[in-house]
Design an enzyme around this catalytic site. Sequence first.
Site, PDB file in Angstrom:
ATOM      1  N   TYR A 110       4.385 -37.317  29.155  1.00  0.00           N
ATOM      2  CA  TYR A 110       5.298 -36.181  29.284  1.00  0.00           C
ATOM      3  C   TYR A 110       5.326 -35.307  28.030  1.00  0.00           C
ATOM      4  O   TYR A 110       5.762 -34.161  28.065  1.00  0.00           O
ATOM      5  CB  TYR A 110       6.746 -36.650  29.530  1.00  0.00           C
ATOM      6  CG  TYR A 110       6.919 -37.751  30.553  1.00  0.00           C
ATOM      7  CD1 TYR A 110       6.191 -37.751  31.734  1.00  0.00           C
ATOM      8  CD2 TYR A 110       7.833 -38.778  30.334  1.00  0.00           C
ATOM      9  CE1 TYR A 110       6.362 -38.756  32.675  1.00  0.00           C
ATOM     10  CE2 TYR A 110       8.009 -39.784  31.269  1.00  0.00           C
ATOM     11  CZ  TYR A 110       7.271 -39.774  32.437  1.00  0.00           C
ATOM     12  OH  TYR A 110       7.435 -40.769  33.361  1.00  0.00           O
ATOM     13  N   ASP A 111       4.930 -35.870  26.904  1.00  0.00           N
ATOM     14  CA  ASP A 111       5.057 -35.157  25.635  1.00  0.00           C
ATOM     15  C   ASP A 111       4.066 -33.996  25.559  1.00  0.00           C
ATOM     16  O   ASP A 111       3.201 -33.830  26.425  1.00  0.00           O
ATOM     17  CB  ASP A 111       4.840 -36.121  24.462  1.00  0.00           C
ATOM     18  CG  ASP A 111       3.470 -36.786  24.502  1.00  0.00           C
ATOM     19  OD1 ASP A 111       2.480 -36.093  24.219  1.00  0.00           O
ATOM     20  OD2 ASP A 111       3.386 -37.988  24.824  1.00  0.00           O
ATOM     21  N   HIS A 147       1.796 -36.430  35.875  1.00  0.00           N
ATOM     22  CA  HIS A 147       3.133 -36.988  36.039  1.00  0.00           C
ATOM     23  C   HIS A 147       4.204 -36.045  35.518  1.00  0.00           C
ATOM     24  O   HIS A 147       5.306 -36.464  35.180  1.00  0.00           O
ATOM     25  CB  HIS A 147       3.224 -38.352  35.352  1.00  0.00           C
ATOM     26  CG  HIS A 147       2.616 -39.450  36.162  1.00  0.00           C
ATOM     27  ND1 HIS A 147       2.636 -40.777  35.777  1.00  0.00           N
ATOM     28  CD2 HIS A 147       1.977 -39.431  37.359  1.00  0.00           C
ATOM     29  CE1 HIS A 147       2.029 -41.512  36.693  1.00  0.00           C
ATOM     30  NE2 HIS A 147       1.623 -40.722  37.656  1.00  0.00           N
TER      31      HIS A 147
END
Length: 426
Positions: A110-111, A147
Amino acid sequence: MLGKEAVEQLKFAMDSNSLVLFEGAGVSVNSGLPTWSDLISELKQELDVPENQGNLNSLKIAQIYYDIWGQQRYNEKIRGVFEKYGNARPNEIHRLVREISPRHIITTNYDTLIEQSLSDSITRYDVIRSDTDIPYSNSDHYLIKMHGDFKTNNFVLKEDDYLNYEQNFQLVSTLIKALLLNNTVLFIGYGLGDSTFNAIFNLIQTLLQGDAKKAYFFSTDEMSESEIRYYENKGIFVINQSDFGFKNLGKGESNIEFLNLLEESVIDGVSDSKTLDKRLSDIKSIDFLPTSDLFNLLRFQMPDVFVGRGLEIDCFNPEKTINISKYALEQISKQTAIKKFLGMDISKEQSFQRKGNYFLSDGVEKVLSGEDARAWFRKKANESYQNKDYWHFLIAEYNLTRLESRGFLEPDSKRYLMNLYMGTFL
């Protein structure tokens, strides 16, 4: 040994611009970000679930947290865990991935560390975070955050996210499947037991058989022969770190050493029209690029090199002279949106000399004959400066600096010519 054979296959994929890299959480961990286990542990603490609760996997823990506290608190909690590590920066693995320059990068992270690392890359990647990004992409290089991420608040973590993935990421899923069919795949930063990897594995395993290209998984954990055989039968070839003597290294160090093996194989220079065309495909949509960046991308690699407004190969051997200067400029003009390069309007006809720069060519003769060329280049630099001929002044100064700092081995060495730069006239 599979490891060495796999590296050769991956090198071939890199050279043919057909490598897709899957980048897992293990890469971000090297920058100090939490593992998925760390994230789930924080959810467990708030839910008061014992750490040794064996019948609840990570996906169920996240699902229970969401069901109890609702979407807003769930989102804030996940964000809060990562915000504790706000000073995280791209690491050496990110740098090596940038140097390897895969055709596409797919990540479950996610980063934004990958985006940060790629921000100064010559290869421009369109970021795909959701289905709605795909119609607006005009690049043939993708960074797919399969994701999701915090920017769109569509991150995949809980059980329902995995069960409904194909529905929620219908176009992204289709795009990934298409890329996997036509490219060689490398997984790095994952464990074969990770829920994230196994979700991907279940999604794509039917595609990685038959006529599809191979997929490789670099494992920092020792695998049994039966486990390796299991994944191989499903289309994924496991590369053990011990194949390369990385057994006593940490996971991050092993990933770095493995990528170093691939990075060393990156072709440094353009030596033929096919390689030139491949490099130019990376900048098709760009209408401006600093000259230094363009040279870094192309990195012409010849026996005798140039620096100037043309490129001569073996320019001191007229029988072997091959001039690709005109071809290079024509292709920059045709294949990209760039119209000016080194002060030239490359959309217009250019004329090229087939031999070297006569103003400086005597300096080469002096070196080849064993004379000390330093005084000669100093004289030419001064003469050029006085005549406001700054182009030749800079070239003479550059060669003078190289002569003084390197020595250039024996005077008749052909290796000297690898380091001597001559401007050609237009």
